[in-house]
Design a protein around this motif. Structure first.
Motif, PDB file in Angstrom:
ATOM      1  N   ALA A 154     -46.134 -16.605 -16.954  1.00  0.00           N
ATOM      2  CA  ALA A 154     -46.861 -17.841 -17.181  1.00  0.00           C
ATOM      3  C   ALA A 154     -47.144 -17.829 -18.788  1.00  0.00           C
ATOM      4  CB  ALA A 154     -47.757 -18.681 -16.493  1.00  0.00           C
ATOM      5  N   THR A 155     -47.336 -16.683 -19.320  1.00  0.00           N
ATOM      6  CA  THR A 155     -47.937 -16.851 -20.725  1.00  0.00           C
ATOM      7  C   THR A 155     -46.977 -16.109 -21.676  1.00  0.00           C
ATOM      8  OG1 THR A 155     -48.959 -14.766 -20.171  1.00  0.00           O
ATOM      9  CG2 THR A 155     -50.529 -16.920 -20.427  1.00  0.00           C
ATOM     10  N   MET A 178     -50.617  -8.496  -8.048  1.00  0.00           N
ATOM     11  CA  MET A 178     -49.380  -8.958  -7.973  1.00  0.00           C
ATOM     12  C   MET A 178     -49.556 -10.269  -9.041  1.00  0.00           C
ATOM     13  SD  MET A 178     -47.454  -7.809  -6.336  1.00  0.00           S
ATOM     14  CE  MET A 178     -45.842  -8.882  -6.339  1.00  0.00           C
ATOM     15  N   SER A 179     -50.892 -10.939  -8.954  1.00  0.00           N
ATOM     16  CA  SER A 179     -51.048 -11.892  -9.895  1.00  0.00           C
ATOM     17  C   SER A 179     -50.970 -11.734 -11.502  1.00  0.00           C
ATOM     18  CB  SER A 179     -52.709 -12.415  -9.876  1.00  0.00           C
ATOM     19  OG  SER A 179     -53.012 -12.462  -8.470  1.00  0.00           O
ATOM     20  N   GLU A 198     -40.258 -15.155 -11.737  1.00  0.00           N
ATOM     21  CA  GLU A 198     -41.430 -14.515 -12.068  1.00  0.00           C
ATOM     22  C   GLU A 198     -41.119 -12.797 -12.308  1.00  0.00           C
ATOM     23  OE1 GLU A 198     -44.957 -17.124 -10.160  1.00  0.00           O
ATOM     24  OE2 GLU A 198     -43.828 -15.516  -8.863  1.00  0.00           O
ATOM     25  N   ARG A 237     -47.254 -12.809 -12.225  1.00  0.00           N
ATOM     26  CA  ARG A 237     -47.354 -14.395 -12.184  1.00  0.00           C
ATOM     27  C   ARG A 237     -47.931 -14.871 -13.451  1.00  0.00           C
ATOM     28  NH1 ARG A 237     -49.526 -13.529  -6.681  1.00  0.00           N
ATOM     29  NH2 ARG A 237     -47.497 -13.560  -5.331  1.00  0.00           N
ATOM     30  N   GLN A 238     -49.134 -14.154 -13.978  1.00  0.00           N
ATOM     31  CA  GLN A 238     -49.836 -14.849 -15.198  1.00  0.00           C
ATOM     32  C   GLN A 238     -49.014 -14.157 -16.260  1.00  0.00           C
ATOM     33  OE1 GLN A 238     -54.115 -13.842 -14.431  1.00  0.00           O
ATOM     34  NE2 GLN A 238     -53.722 -14.726 -12.460  1.00  0.00           N
ATOM     35  N   LEU A 286     -42.756 -12.153  -5.228  1.00  0.00           N
ATOM     36  CA  LEU A 286     -42.802 -12.933  -6.779  1.00  0.00           C
ATOM     37  C   LEU A 286     -41.695 -14.055  -6.580  1.00  0.00           C
ATOM     38  CD1 LEU A 286     -43.506 -10.485  -9.361  1.00  0.00           C
ATOM     39  CD2 LEU A 286     -45.103 -11.849  -8.351  1.00  0.00           C
ATOM     40  N   ALA A 287     -41.715 -15.138  -7.083  1.00  0.00           N
ATOM     41  CA  ALA A 287     -40.633 -16.108  -7.329  1.00  0.00           C
ATOM     42  C   ALA A 287     -39.448 -15.372  -8.079  1.00  0.00           C
ATOM     43  CB  ALA A 287     -41.198 -17.342  -7.659  1.00  0.00           C
TER      44      ALA A 287
END
Lengths: 286, 413
Positions: free
Chosen positions: B246-247, B238-239, B273, B242-243, B269-270
Motif C-alpha cells: 500500500a505504500t 503478514m501485515s 499484495e 500488506r502495508q 495475501l491478496a
C-alpha cells in the motif's frame, strides 16, 4: 518541513489506531465497568465479518458497516445471555468473558482456519511530506475521528445519551424515574461491541484478519482506557493522544520495540502520579 | 475393571494416537513380519498446525507407498501419529512415549526449533534416531539428528547472488523476526550482501506481535534501499506485506524473502499484495519438472485436497524417502545401523536430488529462486543445483567428533 509532516502523520496514525481499538472498550469498561476480556475477539470478529462480507461480493465499505452491525448483534446476545447476570461481579465477569474470548477464537479458527486473510483497499499510496503513505491509512484516521465525534454527539446531545449516562451514574435513581435500565445496559454493551467490530473491520486492509489478532491489541486498549480515568470519552482521547505522540515519534526515530517500552513506562509513571487516570481530577466530563 | 492411573493414561493416549491415524493411513500391515515403527510428531491442532497439516499427510503418503511396494527389507511400516497440539510439553511427552512404550525405530517431526530442541535430547538419551523435516537456522551437530530442510547458508547462497549481482540490489534493508531464526538469518544476510560488494543499510528486528509497520516503512523510504530483505515470521508480520504493497510496492523496490511461501504466506495475501516478491525454496508446487508435477499430482490424489503443498509438506515425504533409503543401505532399521548409513544416502525427489552430507547430517539439495506472479503462483527464475549446507559445515564435523550434540551458532566476523 518534510520531516515535520512525517511526524504529524506517524502521530496521527498511532493516535487513530489507539482510538479505534479502545473506543468500544471505553464504553464497555470505562462506563459500564464490565471488564470484557473478549474485547480483542470482538475486534477480530469484526475483521472476519468484513472479510466474509467482501467475499460475498459486498463493496468493502458496506462490508465494514455490516461487520459493525454484526458484532453489535453478537454483543447484544452476549449481554443478554451472560453479562447481564454478572453486573457488579468483577471476578465472575472476568472468567466468563475470558471463556467467551477462547470460544470465539476457537470457533473462528475452526471455520476460517488459522492463517490470516486480507481484503486490500485498492487505494494507492499518497505522497505525504516526501514519503509514501497508504492512502487507506488516511481513511482510517478520518474514520477514527468520525467515530469519536459520533459517539460524543450521541452521548452528549441526545435523549438516549442522557439516559445512558444517568443509568451508569445511578441505576437505582434512573429506574425510579421510569428508565428501563436493563435495556439501557443492553444498548450500551451492544453499541460498544458494534464500534469495536467496525474498528476491527477498518483494520483489515492494512493489518489483515487472523484468529489471534485480538491479543495484539487488547492490552493496549486496556492501558489506554485505564490511563484515561473516570471520564471514558475525554480520558480515552487524551490517553490516545499522549501514547499516540510517544508511539509515533519513538517508533519512527528509534524502533517499534522501544516505542512500546516507552509507552508502558510512561503509563506506569503516570498511574503512579495520577492513580485515578488523566481525567481523575475532573469534576465534569463525559 | 479397575484401572490404575498409569493404565488409564496408556489407554487414553493409545486411543488418541489411533484415532488421529484414521483416514491418513489407509493400507493395512503387510502380514506376519514384525513391522518397522515410525513415529510422526507434529501439530495437527493449535496455532502452529498450519505448518504441519500437509507434512502429516505427506509422511502418511510416503508410508503407504512404501507398504504398497512391499515394505522395507520385507517388513511392513507402521506409522504412529502423535498430535503435539503446538505444545512443547507434548513434544517431550510423545517423544519419550514413542521411544519407550511404542519402541519406534525412527521419529519424524517437529516444526519449530524449540520443538526440535525438546525432541533431540530425548532421542539422544534413549538412543533413537530423529529426522527433522523443516527449514531452520542451522548449526545442529548431532549424529542422531538428520535435517532434511534448508539452512540459511544454502538458501542465501542462491538468493543473494541473484538479487545483489543480477538484479543490482546492492543496497539492502533487512527486516527480521526478533528471535533465534531472525537474528541468525540476518547475520548471514549481512555477510552475503557484503561479500557480494553490496551494502546493508540497516537491520531491524521486529517482535512477533508487531503488526503496525508504518514507522518501519517510513524509515525504509528515508534509507532508499534497492531491496528489502524480509525474514519475517507469523500472522502479525503478514501485515508488513500488506502495508508495503500500500505504500512502496514491488514495482518501486525489490522485496526478497527467506520465509515467504514456506508458511503458505502467498495464499493469505491478496494476489496483488504478494506480486513480485522474490523467494528461494527447496520446493514449491509450480516447480515445473516431471518429478515435481508427479509429486503434486500424487499428493492431491492421495489427500483429495487441491491447495498449495509447499516446502513443509514436501519435506515430510522427502524425510521419509531419505530415511527409507538409509534403511535399505544399512540392511536394518535399528537406529544405530541406520545412523552409520546416513552419510551419502541419496534420493531423487520432487525438488531434485537430495543427498545427506555425512559431515553434518544435513541435506545437499537444489535451491529454486522464484518470483510471485499475479495469480498467487510462482514463476521459476533459476535453480541452483546441489547447494551444500555450508554454514553448518563450517562449525560441525561429525566424522571427527561423532559424540557431538551441540547446536552451534555460526559466528561471523
Amino acid at each position: 518541513m518534510d520531516s515535520l509532516m512525517v511526524y504529524v502523520y506517524q502521530i496521527a496514525f498511532s493516535f487513530s489506531i489507539l482510538i479505534l481499538i479502545s473506543l468500544g472498550l471505553a464504553l464497555i469498561f470505562g462506563m459500564m465497568k464490565v471488564i470484557n476480556l473478549a474485547q480483542g475477539e470482538f475486534l477480530m470478529l469484526g475483521a472476519y465479518f468484513c472479510v466474509l462480507g467482501s467475499n460475498l461480493g459486498l463493496p468493502l465499505w458496506l462490508a465494514m458497516f455490516a461487520a459493525g452491525l454484526g458484532v453489535g448483534l453478537v454483543g447484544v446476545i452476549v449481554e443478554r445471555t451472560v453479562i447481564r447476570f454478572l453486573y457488579g461481579r468483577v471476578l465472575d465477569t472476568l472468567l466468563a468473558t475470558w471463556g467467551i474470548s477462547l470460544f470465539l477464537m476457537g470457533i473462528v479458527t475452526t471455520i476460517a482456519g488459522p492463517q490470516s486473510q486480507s481484503v486490500p483497499s485498492n487505494m494507492g499510496p499518497v505522497n505525504f511530506g516526501g514519503l509514501n503513505v497508504p492512502g487507506y491509512s488516511l481513511v482510517m484516521i478520518v474514520a477514527a475521528l468520525l467515530m469519536l465525534a459520533g459517539t460524543y454527539a450521541i452521548w452528549r446531545f441526545t435523549n438516549l445519551g442522557l439516559l445512558v449516562r444517568g443509568t451508569m451514574q445511578n441505576p437505582e435513581m434512573a429506574r425510579a424515574l421510569g428508565t428501563n435500565t436493563s435495556m439501557i445496559y443492553m444498548f450500551t454493551f451492544g453499541f460498544g461491541s458494534a464500534i469495536t467490530g467496525l474498528a476491527g473491520a477498518l483494520l483489515v486492509p492494512l493489518f489483515g484478519a487472523s484468529p489471534t489478532m485480538g491479543s495484539f491489541y487488547i492490552s493496549k486498549a486496556f492501558i489506554t482506557v485505564i490511563s484515561g480515568g473516570p471520564w471514558p470519552l475525554i480520558g480515552t482521547v487524551s490517553a490516545s493522544g499522549l501514547y499516540g505522540v510517544i508511539d509515533g515519534v519513538v517508533s519512527y526515530e528509534l524502533s517499534p520495540v522501544l516505542a512500546e517500552i516507552c509507552v508502558l513506562f510512561v503509563a506506569v509513571v503516570m498511574l503512579r502520579l495520577l492513580p485515578q487516570g488523566i481525567t481523575g481530577r475532573m469534576r465534569k466530563g463525559i | 475393571m479397575k484401572l490404575s492411573r498409569r493404565q488409564f493414561t496408556r489407554l487414553a493416549s493409545g486411543g488418541l494416537a489411533f484415532a488421529s491415524l484414521q483416514g491418513t493411513l489407509s493400507t493395512a500391515g503387510l502380514a506376519q513380519e514384525k513391522p518397522i515403527k515410525i513415529a510422526n510428531i507434529l501439530d495437527q491442532t493449535g496455532g502452529l498446525n498450519i505448518y504441519s497439516l500437509k507434512q502429516m499427510k505427506a509422511v502418511a503418503m510416503a508410508t503407504d507407498e512404501i507398504n504398497k511396494a512391499g515394505g522395507l527389507l520385507g517388513r511392513p511400516l507402521e506409522l504412529i501419529f502423535y498430535d503435539a497440539q503446538s505444545s512443547n510439553q507434548l513434544y517431550s511427552q510423545y517423544a519419550t512415549q514413542a521411544l519407550l512404550r511404542d519402541e519406534v525405530d525412527v521419529i519424524h517431526g517437529g516444526v519449530t526449533s524449540s520443538s526440535r530442541e525438546v525432541i533431540r535430547p530425548i532421542v539422544g538419551r534413549f538412543k533413537g534416531l530423529y529426522v527433522y523435516n523443516s527449514l531452520y537456522e542451522g548449526g545442529v551437530c548431532d549424529r542422531r539428528h538428520v535435517s532434511t530442510g534448508m539452512v540459511p547458508g544454502q538458501q542465501l547462497d542462491a538468493l543473494c547472488p541473484y538479487v545483489v549481482k543480477e538484479l543490482g540490489g546492492k543496497k539492502g534493508y533487512i527486516l527480521a523476526a526478533d528471535y533465534n531464526y531472525g537474528h541468525i538469518t540476518s547475520k548471514w544476510l549481512q555477510k552475503y550482501i557484503r561479500d557480494l560488494g553490496g551494502e546493508d543499510l540497516a537491520v531491524e528486528f521486529i517482535p512477533l506481535d508487531v503488526s503496525n509497520f508504518s514507522s518501519v516503512i517510513a524509515r525504509i523510504q528515508d534509507a532508499k534501499p534497492d531491496v528489502v530483505w524480509s525474514a519475517l515470521v507469523g500472522a502479525a508480520h503478514m501485515s508488513f506485506y500488506r502495508q508495503f504493497h500500500a505504500t512502496i510496492g514491488t514495482d518501486e523496490m525489490m522485496l526478497a524473502s527467506t520465509t515467504y511461501s514456506i508458511g503458505r504466506e502467498h495464499v493469505e495475501l491478496a494476489p496483488e499484495e504478494g506480486k513480485g516478491i522474490i523467494l528461494a525454496t527447496s520446493f514449491y508446487d509450480g516447480l515445473d519438472t516431471p518429478a515435481a508435477n508427479d509429486f503434486v499430482r500424487r499428493f492431491k490424489e492421495y489427500t483429495g485436497e487441491n491447495d498449495y503443498i509447499g516446502e513443509y509438506g514436501e519435506g515430510g515425504y522427502r524425510g521419509m524417502a531419505l530415511w527409507a533409503e538409509a534403511v535399505r543401505r544399512a540392511g536394518s532399521a535399528e537406529p544405530d545401523a541406520v545412523m552409520d548409513a546416513l552419510g551419502g544416502t541419496s534420493v531423487e525427489g520432487a525438488g531434485g536430488l537430495y543427498t545427506i552430507d555425512g559431515q553434518t547430517n544435513h541435506t545437499v539439495m537444489n535451491i529454486h529462486v522464484a518470483v510471485q506472479d499475479d495469480k498467487q503462483e510462482f514463476e521459476a527464475i533459476r535453480t541452483f543445483d546441489q547447494m551444500p549446507p555450508i554454514d553448518t559445515q563450517l562449525v560441525c564435523n561429525l566424522n571427527e567428533n561423532p559424540n557431538d550434540t551441540t547446536q552451534y551458532e555460526v559466528q561471523l566476523d
